[in-house]
Design an enzyme around this catalytic site. Structure first.
Site, PDB file in Angstrom:
ATOM      1  N   ASP A  78      44.394  40.486 -53.281  1.00 29.18           N
ATOM      2  CA  ASP A  78      45.779  40.721 -52.403  1.00 29.18           C
ATOM      3  C   ASP A  78      46.269  39.446 -52.374  1.00 29.18           C
ATOM      4  OD1 ASP A  78      44.711  39.635 -49.436  1.00 29.18           O
ATOM      5  OD2 ASP A  78      42.917  40.405 -50.503  1.00 29.18           O
ATOM      6  N   GLU A 170      44.486  42.194 -37.057  1.00 30.91           N
ATOM      7  CA  GLU A 170      43.562  41.479 -36.673  1.00 30.91           C
ATOM      8  C   GLU A 170      43.348  40.883 -35.331  1.00 30.91           C
ATOM      9  OE1 GLU A 170      43.318  38.544 -40.031  1.00 30.91           O
ATOM     10  OE2 GLU A 170      44.441  40.139 -41.312  1.00 30.91           O
TER      11      GLU A 170
END
Length: 275
Positions: A78, A170
């Site tokens: 990623d 997150e």
């Protein structure tokens, strides 16, 4: 005239005798020395067990001793603007371990107004390089989830053959677990309705257990972030594992996140839009 008095002499003191260092003093200090040695040994053991040992794999990664989880053949990465300008011709030929790069997730948006500066170029180049591509959104909990979902949809034009969209969550942003769950579900449901596919949920194990472990999230494929361990101990269902942020590949300057897919290439393609 007065007579002078006789001068008195100051009494002499006998010198103090210092005890000689000998067997008696050694015996007396021995328990103290043993205590210091035992304390040092205990501290060394605790430091190794709780500080050194858990980070051995991290240090190996940092110093280039790459280790890849065994038993998986579908590898991916990623990326975002942090990787800078990528040489996609070199990256197309690069390998993770002995496996080619099968998929790439690309950062698209953050919040309700930030488009990753390299997204459009990376998204185009990934398809031209023959990799399965996907796009992810970095979630800001203090920003309207509806606005964030709409902004992602506006900026990201997924096509048949692309991987499902990803919600990268997150931060809790001082929201309660219930508030954060509601915000995440709002984004997921709006995006699912648009692309006709279940979005992927990305977060680390502790965050998922604390905030996103309720049944409503079970249908969404889970992408777990857990670094520098040889095996994944998470007991629930998962599809992707981001196992390091210190990967090195031809075509990318600096470090890059490495991932594995928990399944076959055929099942990975079945996840894509249009299938």
């Amino acid at each position: 005239m007065p007579t002078s008095r006789p001068t008195r002499k100051a009494p002499t003191r006998k010198p103090t005798r210092r005890p000689k260092a000998g067997r008696h003093n050694l015996v007396r200090t021995l328990p103290v020395r043993l205590g210091v040695i035992l304390l040092f040994a205990c501290l060394s053991y605790l430091a190794y067990t709780y500080v050194v040992a858990p980070r051995v794999n991290m240090w190996k990664a940092l110093y280039g001793e790459e280790q890849y989880p065994a038993g998986y053949s579908i590898r991916g990465i990623d990326i975002s603007h942090y990787q800078g300008k990528i040489d996609w011709e070199k990256l197309r030929k690069a390998q993770i371990g002995n496996e080619p790069i099968s998929f790439v997730f690309i950062k698209a948006t953050e919040g309700r107004s930030l488009l990753d500066e390299n997204f459009n170029d990376n998204f185009y180049q990934a398809r031209e390089s023959g990799m399965l591509r996907g796009a992810y959104h970095y979630f800001k909990p203090r920003v309207s989830a509806k606005d964030q979902a709409r902004y992602f949809i506006k900026q990201v034009k997924l096509e048949d053959g692309d991987l499902p969209p990803v919600l990268d969550i997150e931060e809790e942003g001082n929201l309660s677990p219930a508030e954060l769950r509601q915000a995440a579900l709002t984004w997921l449901r709006i995006v699912e309705k648009e692309y006709k596919v279940k979005p992927i949920l990305y977060t680390n194990y502790k965050f998922k257990q604390s905030y996103l472990s309720t049944k409503e999230f079970e249908p969404y494929p889970y992408w777990i972030a857990h670094y520098y361990v040889p095996d994944l101990v998470y007991k629930g269902a998962w599809k992707f594992w981001q196992h390091t942020d210190c990967g090195k590949l031809d075509g990318i300057k600096g470090k890059v996140d490495l991932n594995i897919y928990n399944g076959t290439y055929y099942s990975l393609k079945r996840m894509c839009l249009g299938n």
